[in-house]
Design a protein around this motif. Structure first.
Motif, PDB file in Angstrom:
ATOM      1  N   SER A 154      -9.745   2.840  -4.932  1.00 60.90           N
ATOM      2  CA  SER A 154      -8.399   3.209  -5.369  1.00 60.90           C
ATOM      3  C   SER A 154      -8.440   4.429  -6.278  1.00 60.90           C
ATOM      4  O   SER A 154      -9.233   4.488  -7.221  1.00 60.90           O
ATOM      5  CB  SER A 154      -7.750   2.038  -6.123  1.00 60.90           C
ATOM      6  OG  SER A 154      -7.700   0.869  -5.309  1.00 60.90           O
ATOM      7  N   LYS A 233      -6.326   3.368  -1.379  1.00 60.86           N
ATOM      8  CA  LYS A 233      -5.185   3.122  -2.249  1.00 60.86           C
ATOM      9  C   LYS A 233      -4.952   4.305  -3.176  1.00 60.86           C
ATOM     10  O   LYS A 233      -5.904   4.883  -3.718  1.00 60.86           O
ATOM     11  CB  LYS A 233      -5.419   1.860  -3.104  1.00 60.86           C
ATOM     12  CG  LYS A 233      -4.275   1.501  -4.045  1.00 60.86           C
ATOM     13  CD  LYS A 233      -3.069   0.994  -3.283  1.00 60.86           C
ATOM     14  CE  LYS A 233      -1.899   0.682  -4.197  1.00 60.86           C
ATOM     15  NZ  LYS A 233      -0.753   0.121  -3.449  1.00 60.86           N
ATOM     16  N   SER A 235      -2.464   4.984  -6.520  1.00 61.93           N
ATOM     17  CA  SER A 235      -1.463   4.521  -7.482  1.00 61.93           C
ATOM     18  C   SER A 235      -1.160   5.685  -8.413  1.00 61.93           C
ATOM     19  O   SER A 235      -2.044   6.167  -9.129  1.00 61.93           O
ATOM     20  CB  SER A 235      -1.980   3.316  -8.275  1.00 61.93           C
ATOM     21  OG  SER A 235      -1.007   2.869  -9.204  1.00 61.93           O
ATOM     22  N   SER A 256      -2.410   3.405   1.418  1.00 64.23           N
ATOM     23  CA  SER A 256      -1.380   2.606   0.738  1.00 64.23           C
ATOM     24  C   SER A 256      -1.020   3.264  -0.591  1.00 64.23           C
ATOM     25  O   SER A 256      -1.903   3.700  -1.339  1.00 64.23           O
ATOM     26  CB  SER A 256      -1.903   1.189   0.497  1.00 64.23           C
ATOM     27  OG  SER A 256      -1.020   0.460  -0.334  1.00 64.23           O
ATOM     28  N   PHE A 477      -2.990  -4.141  -5.041  1.00 63.61           N
ATOM     29  CA  PHE A 477      -4.376  -3.753  -4.790  1.00 63.61           C
ATOM     30  C   PHE A 477      -5.080  -4.729  -3.848  1.00 63.61           C
ATOM     31  O   PHE A 477      -6.322  -4.796  -3.842  1.00 63.61           O
ATOM     32  CB  PHE A 477      -5.135  -3.645  -6.123  1.00 63.61           C
ATOM     33  CG  PHE A 477      -4.676  -2.493  -6.964  1.00 63.61           C
ATOM     34  CD1 PHE A 477      -5.204  -1.225  -6.779  1.00 63.61           C
ATOM     35  CD2 PHE A 477      -3.688  -2.674  -7.925  1.00 63.61           C
ATOM     36  CE1 PHE A 477      -4.771  -0.153  -7.549  1.00 63.61           C
ATOM     37  CE2 PHE A 477      -3.242  -1.606  -8.700  1.00 63.61           C
ATOM     38  CZ  PHE A 477      -3.784  -0.341  -8.502  1.00 63.61           C
TER      39      PHE A 477
END
Length: 487
Positions: A154, A233, A235, A256, A477
């Motif tokens: 991530s 990922k 964020s 994502s 997550f």
């Protein structure tokens, strides 16, 4: 307090400017100056990561991923709990460091450290409560088993306004879920992120599980990581404009995305509101971090019967605030982050005044060293002023008058954003009805502070995708995996 007393322990910028933190090692290098917005002076220089450095971080995260994924939830929980304890033990030093590089007043910085640490405590507990599901199909043909697995490597991108809290709000759930991460903090406030990494290693975070890099070239560096198929990922917390660009880039590899973007929060005060409570809430909602917050009250809509008293009370409180360096214990409103931020605020205020608004206090930039703008209240603000539609990100409180509940809801919704809103009324039924009518992800009712690690944080419309915090945060997550089971 003098700077000589500030530069000690974990508050010493030199301690946290020793290089990129990749695979548990400090990779030396300078290049990015970190400025004290209270004075305009350089505090330190941090390393400037290249695309190759970013790929090293992805390599490190991949190398650590399998082991961290297999680490029992209880063990991950205990590491996060130790990280929480270390943050608490070093809370005052971390607060001073935040005040130095961000400029926020010490009470706000202390509040941020406490809030940030709580994400590690909350997700230490959530790590052992990852949900699953088992049930028969409606037809009875087989059974449904649903498991949740870590989504994978991530990339976490955080802004300058809450350098500790925005990092822990992402790192906590990611590590609890079993993901390894690469944190890219804002280059304006990187020292806090490196301080956090140092504490994480001390807490027992294995090498490669948390990597931190700073760069003056964020576009190519971030794009290179998102293009790597090992990264699954993203964020991001930041502006809506940058968020749109990152979403387009992430779409190329179907990464994502969780997006916590801009805000334009309305603050509604009805005639039946408790005036003192509304003023207390207004000061918190507007002046936390000197207004440099995505949840900051941006537009004050006050019903006619209480409007004049509210303006007078707010003006008195705002005028009394002490403006100065963030690390000065007497300061209540610190500097803005950059000269560009001051220029933007100045432009918005000048536009509103040109359209007929009147400053009841403040309204002019403060000359001299440092990036200061005084707490300002504007009345008679027209709804077509630029600051009615742009995120102010500063200590400016524009007040608008409304007559009816329907008008208040309509005005509140006249924005592309939908992150936070505030409603003050003694009639709880009306307050909830109005809250439901406002297009927003969060509503504070008779309360000027809504953020909590145990609650889902996020917005609608152009304010983002997904939620951080609460039981929802860890699922951002994770991937749900369905097993069709015959037995």
């Amino acid at each position: 307090m003098t700077l000589d007393t500030v530069f000690t322990g974990y508050a010493d910028p030199a301690l946290h400017s020793q290089g990129l933190f990749i695979d548990g090692q400090w990779l030396a290098g300078g290049g990015i100056p970190v400025i004290d917005p209270s004075t305009g002076d350089v505090l330190a220089e941090v390393a400037d990561a290249s695309v190759a450095d970013a790929m090293r971080a992805v390599d490190a995260a991949e190398k650590a991923a399998a082991g961290w994924r297999r680490t029992p939830a209880r063990q991950r929980s205990e590491i996060l709990r130790r990280w929480f304890t270390l943050m608490t033990e070093h809370a005052e030093e971390l607060a001073l460091l935040i005040s130095l590089e961000n400029g926020k007043a010490l009470p706000d910085a202390r509040g941020e450290v406490g809030y940030a640490a709580e994400f590690f405590r909350w997700y230490a507990e959530e790590a052992t409560r990852i949900p699953g599901e088992f049930r028969p199909t409606p037809s009875g043909s087989h059974n449904i088993l649903v498991d949740h697995e870590p989504i994978g490597i991530s990339v976490l991108i955080t802004p300058w306004n809450f350098p500790a809290a925005m990092a822990t709000r992402k790192i906590g759930p990611a590590l609890a879920a079993g993901c390894t991460v690469i944190l890219k903090p804002a280059s304006e406030t990187p020292l806090t992120a490196y301080a956090m990494a140092r504490l994480g290693a001390k807490a027992g975070v294995p090498a490669g599980v948390v990597n931190v890099l700073t760069t003056s070239n964020p576009g190519p560096v971030t794009n290179a990581m998102l293009a790597d198929p090992r990264v699954r990922k993203l964020s991001f917390t930041g502006s809506t404009g940058v968020g749109r660009t990152l979403l387009a880039e992430a779409a190329k590899t179907v990464v994502s995305c969780s997006m916590e973007l801009g805000g334009n929060a309305p603050f509604l005060v009805f005639d039946d509101a408790d005036l003192d409570a509304a003023l207390d809430g207004a000061m918190v909602a507007k002046m936390r971090n000197a207004g440099e917050a995505c949840t900051a009250a941006n537009r004050f809509y006050v019903q006619s019967g209480i409007h004049d008293a509210f303006v007078a009370g707010l003006s008195k409180r705002m005028a009394a605030m002490k403006v100065g360096p963030g690390y000065d214990p007497a300061t209540q409103c610190g500097p803005m982050i950059t000269t560009r931020a001051v220029d933007k605020i100045d432009r918005l205020v000048a536009d509103a005044k040109a359209r007929g608004a009147r400053a009841t206090t403040g309204g002019e930039a403060i000359p001299g060293s440092g990036y200061y703008y005084p707490p300002t209240v504007l009345e008679n603000v027209p709804v077509d002023a630029d600051l009615a539609h742009e995120e102010i990100f500063g200590p400016i409180a524009p007040v608008y008058r409304f007559e009816t509940e329907e008008e208040a809801i309509r005005l509140a919704n006249q924005t592309e954003y939908g992150l936070a809103a505030y409603v003050y009324s003694r009639d709880l039924t009306r307050a909830i009805r109005v809250g439901r009518g406002i297009e927003t992800g969060m509503v504070g009712i008779n309360r000027g502070l809504m953020s909590d690690p145990a609650a889902p944080f996020g917005g609608v419309k152009q304010s983002g995708l997904g939620r951080e915090g609460g039981v929802h945060g860890i699922l951002e997550f994770m991937e749900a995996k369905y097993f069709a089971v015959e037995f």
